[in-house]
Every structure is written in structure tokens, then in C-alpha cells.
Design a protein around this motif. Sequence first.
Motif, PDB file in Angstrom:
ATOM      1  N   GLY A 105       0.922  -1.150   0.018  1.00  0.00           N
ATOM      2  CA  GLY A 105      -0.003  -0.167  -0.145  1.00  0.00           C
ATOM      3  C   GLY A 105       0.759   1.334   0.114  1.00  0.00           C
ATOM      4  O   GLY A 105       0.539   2.210   0.327  1.00  0.00           O
ATOM      5  N   LYS A 106       1.988   1.347  -0.378  1.00  0.00           N
ATOM      6  CA  LYS A 106       2.945   2.330  -0.294  1.00  0.00           C
ATOM      7  C   LYS A 106       3.236   2.860  -1.807  1.00  0.00           C
ATOM      8  O   LYS A 106       4.081   3.804  -1.847  1.00  0.00           O
ATOM      9  CB  LYS A 106       4.111   1.962   0.254  1.00  0.00           C
ATOM     10  N   ASP A 107       2.529   2.576  -2.674  1.00  0.00           N
ATOM     11  CA  ASP A 107       2.695   2.973  -4.149  1.00  0.00           C
ATOM     12  C   ASP A 107       1.929   4.280  -4.294  1.00  0.00           C
ATOM     13  O   ASP A 107       0.523   4.228  -4.223  1.00  0.00           O
ATOM     14  CB  ASP A 107       2.557   2.310  -5.252  1.00  0.00           C
ATOM     15  N   ALA A 108       2.462   5.528  -4.706  1.00  0.00           N
ATOM     16  CA  ALA A 108       1.827   6.941  -4.485  1.00  0.00           C
ATOM     17  C   ALA A 108       1.755   7.570  -5.746  1.00  0.00           C
ATOM     18  O   ALA A 108       2.642   7.325  -6.546  1.00  0.00           O
ATOM     19  CB  ALA A 108       2.261   7.609  -3.344  1.00  0.00           C
ATOM     20  N   TRP A 109       0.748   8.562  -5.559  1.00  0.00           N
ATOM     21  CA  TRP A 109       0.673   9.540  -6.985  1.00  0.00           C
ATOM     22  C   TRP A 109       0.133  10.934  -6.257  1.00  0.00           C
ATOM     23  O   TRP A 109      -0.743  10.752  -5.594  1.00  0.00           O
ATOM     24  CB  TRP A 109      -0.304   8.927  -7.800  1.00  0.00           C
ATOM     25  N   VAL A 110       0.778  11.948  -6.536  1.00  0.00           N
ATOM     26  CA  VAL A 110       0.644  13.125  -5.962  1.00  0.00           C
ATOM     27  C   VAL A 110      -0.037  14.074  -6.963  1.00  0.00           C
ATOM     28  O   VAL A 110       0.667  14.173  -7.935  1.00  0.00           O
ATOM     29  CB  VAL A 110       1.892  13.951  -5.371  1.00  0.00           C
ATOM     30  N   PHE A 111      -1.287  14.791  -6.591  1.00  0.00           N
ATOM     31  CA  PHE A 111      -1.892  15.634  -7.397  1.00  0.00           C
ATOM     32  C   PHE A 111      -2.055  17.070  -6.937  1.00  0.00           C
ATOM     33  O   PHE A 111      -2.013  17.199  -5.908  1.00  0.00           O
ATOM     34  CB  PHE A 111      -3.344  15.037  -7.664  1.00  0.00           C
ATOM     35  N   ASP A 112      -1.758  17.984  -7.725  1.00  0.00           N
ATOM     36  CA  ASP A 112      -2.119  19.434  -7.107  1.00  0.00           C
ATOM     37  C   ASP A 112      -3.703  19.734  -7.486  1.00  0.00           C
ATOM     38  O   ASP A 112      -4.329  18.652  -7.871  1.00  0.00           O
ATOM     39  CB  ASP A 112      -1.255  20.343  -8.228  1.00  0.00           C
ATOM     40  N   ILE A 113      -3.978  20.636  -6.934  1.00  0.00           N
ATOM     41  CA  ILE A 113      -5.433  20.854  -7.313  1.00  0.00           C
ATOM     42  C   ILE A 113      -5.810  21.948  -8.295  1.00  0.00           C
ATOM     43  O   ILE A 113      -6.563  21.636  -9.616  1.00  0.00           O
ATOM     44  CB  ILE A 113      -6.246  21.144  -5.962  1.00  0.00           C
ATOM     45  N   ASP A 114      -5.379  22.951  -8.148  1.00  0.00           N
ATOM     46  CA  ASP A 114      -5.985  24.244  -9.055  1.00  0.00           C
ATOM     47  C   ASP A 114      -5.203  23.934 -10.175  1.00  0.00           C
ATOM     48  O   ASP A 114      -4.137  24.132 -10.556  1.00  0.00           O
ATOM     49  CB  ASP A 114      -5.714  25.469  -8.305  1.00  0.00           C
ATOM     50  N   GLU A 115      -6.028  23.947 -11.565  1.00  0.00           N
ATOM     51  CA  GLU A 115      -5.707  23.738 -13.054  1.00  0.00           C
ATOM     52  C   GLU A 115      -4.892  22.217 -13.060  1.00  0.00           C
ATOM     53  O   GLU A 115      -4.264  22.179 -13.948  1.00  0.00           O
ATOM     54  CB  GLU A 115      -4.812  24.961 -13.415  1.00  0.00           C
ATOM     55  N   THR A 116      -5.371  21.668 -12.058  1.00  0.00           N
ATOM     56  CA  THR A 116      -4.828  20.146 -12.202  1.00  0.00           C
ATOM     57  C   THR A 116      -5.970  19.006 -12.097  1.00  0.00           C
ATOM     58  O   THR A 116      -6.265  18.487 -13.074  1.00  0.00           O
ATOM     59  CB  THR A 116      -3.562  19.814 -11.164  1.00  0.00           C
ATOM     60  N   LEU A 117      -6.660  19.023 -10.818  1.00  0.00           N
ATOM     61  CA  LEU A 117      -7.949  18.296 -10.545  1.00  0.00           C
ATOM     62  C   LEU A 117      -8.970  19.204 -11.062  1.00  0.00           C
ATOM     63  O   LEU A 117      -9.989  18.829 -11.752  1.00  0.00           O
ATOM     64  CB  LEU A 117      -7.823  17.755  -9.294  1.00  0.00           C
ATOM     65  N   LEU A 118      -8.862  20.548 -10.522  1.00  0.00           N
ATOM     66  CA  LEU A 118     -10.102  21.317 -10.853  1.00  0.00           C
ATOM     67  C   LEU A 118      -9.656  22.416 -11.585  1.00  0.00           C
ATOM     68  O   LEU A 118      -8.638  22.802 -11.821  1.00  0.00           O
ATOM     69  CB  LEU A 118     -10.484  22.017  -9.349  1.00  0.00           C
ATOM     70  N   THR A 119     -10.677  23.114 -12.528  1.00  0.00           N
ATOM     71  CA  THR A 119     -10.339  24.265 -13.337  1.00  0.00           C
ATOM     72  C   THR A 119     -11.038  25.342 -12.609  1.00  0.00           C
ATOM     73  O   THR A 119     -12.343  25.254 -12.599  1.00  0.00           O
ATOM     74  CB  THR A 119     -10.925  23.761 -14.834  1.00  0.00           C
ATOM     75  N   ASN A 120     -10.370  26.283 -12.631  1.00  0.00           N
ATOM     76  CA  ASN A 120     -10.936  27.677 -12.195  1.00  0.00           C
ATOM     77  C   ASN A 120     -11.366  28.672 -13.238  1.00  0.00           C
ATOM     78  O   ASN A 120     -11.336  29.894 -13.074  1.00  0.00           O
ATOM     79  CB  ASN A 120     -10.143  28.427 -11.080  1.00  0.00           C
ATOM     80  N   SER A 230       3.502  12.416 -10.220  1.00  0.00           N
ATOM     81  CA  SER A 230       3.278  13.743  -9.761  1.00  0.00           C
ATOM     82  C   SER A 230       2.607  14.554 -10.881  1.00  0.00           C
ATOM     83  O   SER A 230       3.293  14.605 -11.906  1.00  0.00           O
ATOM     84  CB  SER A 230       4.282  14.480  -9.015  1.00  0.00           C
ATOM     85  N   SER A 231       1.271  14.959 -10.426  1.00  0.00           N
ATOM     86  CA  SER A 231       0.685  15.820 -11.710  1.00  0.00           C
ATOM     87  C   SER A 231       0.455  17.222 -11.147  1.00  0.00           C
ATOM     88  O   SER A 231       0.046  17.425 -10.090  1.00  0.00           O
ATOM     89  CB  SER A 231      -0.653  15.027 -12.081  1.00  0.00           C
TER      90      SER A 231
END
Length: 258
Positions: A105-120, A230-231
Motif C-alpha cells: 500500500g505504499k505506491d503513491a501518486w501526488v496531485f495538485d488541485i488548481d488547474e490540475t484536478l479542478l479548473t478555475n 506527480s501531476s
Amino acid sequence: MASHPLSLSFLLLSFLISSVSSSSQPIIQLPTTTDQKSNVDDDLYCASWHLSVETNNAGSWKQIPIRCESFVQDYMTGPRYMSDSEIVANYSLAYASSVEIGRDGKDAWVFDIDETLLTNLPYYQAHGFGSEPFDENSWDVWVDLAEAPAIPASLKLYNELKQMGFKIFVLTGRSENQRNATGKNLLFAGYTDWERLILRGPSDDGTLATVYKSEKRSDLVNEGYRIHGSSGDQWSDLLGFAVAKRSFKLPNPMYYIS
């Protein structure tokens, strides 16, 4: 008689000098700076500027050029932005598919939020698509609304990664006092089951984004997580130390965070 050729030559030379002197334009005209600038089409210039900011060749910048406001508007509201985002997501997924997921359970992916997951985009449509100086007060009001929609390609990638077994960490530059609104917005947009939502706490105030996000990734590494991907839409989401094995830059010509 011997003096006639000399007289003719003198008369011809005098005529040429008189012609050049009376002309309002020089024989050889060098382009001026103004002429060069006016000859560069705005769309061509702005396309090149866009490439420079996405590749980080432009370095730190505060606002988009005024002449590029309509270009950025057309890009962000047209099919090109969605297409570019889909391409990034597709390459991300292709890489993720090559990762052998462990049982710990230690395989990770990192996301930013603004303009990465969400669009403002709704916010920036009302603020010149990045041509206006950033206003923190109006931005905070927008964040509290918790209405930013998902970037479709990112939502699809997010769900695919969860199914593969990656632990999802959401690492944002938003403040800790925006946790409730941010969590609400992520759920509203369709994102669920993240492992951890990491925001800026009081001790992170004043820390450059590159350093802040590197420190938070380092904490994850120290906890035993393997950050495969990482995104982010900013280079400060991706660079620094404790970086992912692969980093994926989403398009964003509207603003820059160092």
C-alpha cells in the motif's frame, strides 16, 4: 578637347549627389524596432510565448501580456486546452500502467488541485484570463463557493489510478483554513477516496511553493511511500527534491507560481 571627359564626369557626379541629397528616403532602409514589432502577428507571438511559459523557459512572470488576453481566452475555452489535458492524462496513464504495484500500500501518486484536478476557468473568465493582477480576496471568495468543476481528463486519470491500487495524495498550495471548502469542492467535482489532503499550515506561510511541496513529498517518502507519479500545472508542483519518478505538467498559461 582633352578636358571634355573630365567635365562630363564632374557633371554626372554632381547630378548623383544632388539626387541623393534631395531624396527624402535613404537608399538603404533599415527596419526600425516599431516596424519589427508591428510585423509580428499577435497569434504567432502569443503561441510562442505560450510555449515558453509551459516549458519554463520564460522563468518567473506575473501576468500574461495584454496582447495575449484573447489568445489565452480562445485557448482555455476552446478544444485545444481539453485536448492538451487529455494528452497529458494519456501519457500519465501509460506510465502508471507500467508500474508494478506492491502489496504494502505504499505506491503513491501526488496531485495538485488548481488547474490540475479542478479548473478555475469560471473565476478567470471574470478576471481577464490572467491579464489582471492576482487579487487574494476575490480568489478566497471563489474558493469558498466550492464550485470549481473537474478537468474531465484528470478525473478519469484519478479514478484509473485508484483502481490500479495507487494511494492518492492531494497536495495543494491552498491554506489550511480552506480545508472544508476544498474537500467539499473535490467531492462536488467527483473526486473521492484520496489518502490525504495536504494544505499549507501556519508553519508553511512564506515558503516558496517549490520548497513547500518538496518538503511535503519528503514527508511521504520518509513514511515509506514510493512516489511514482506527480501531476501539476506549475513547475513548482513538480521540481525541487523528493520528486516523483515521473512528473506530468498540465497546461496553464493563465498564471505562474514560483
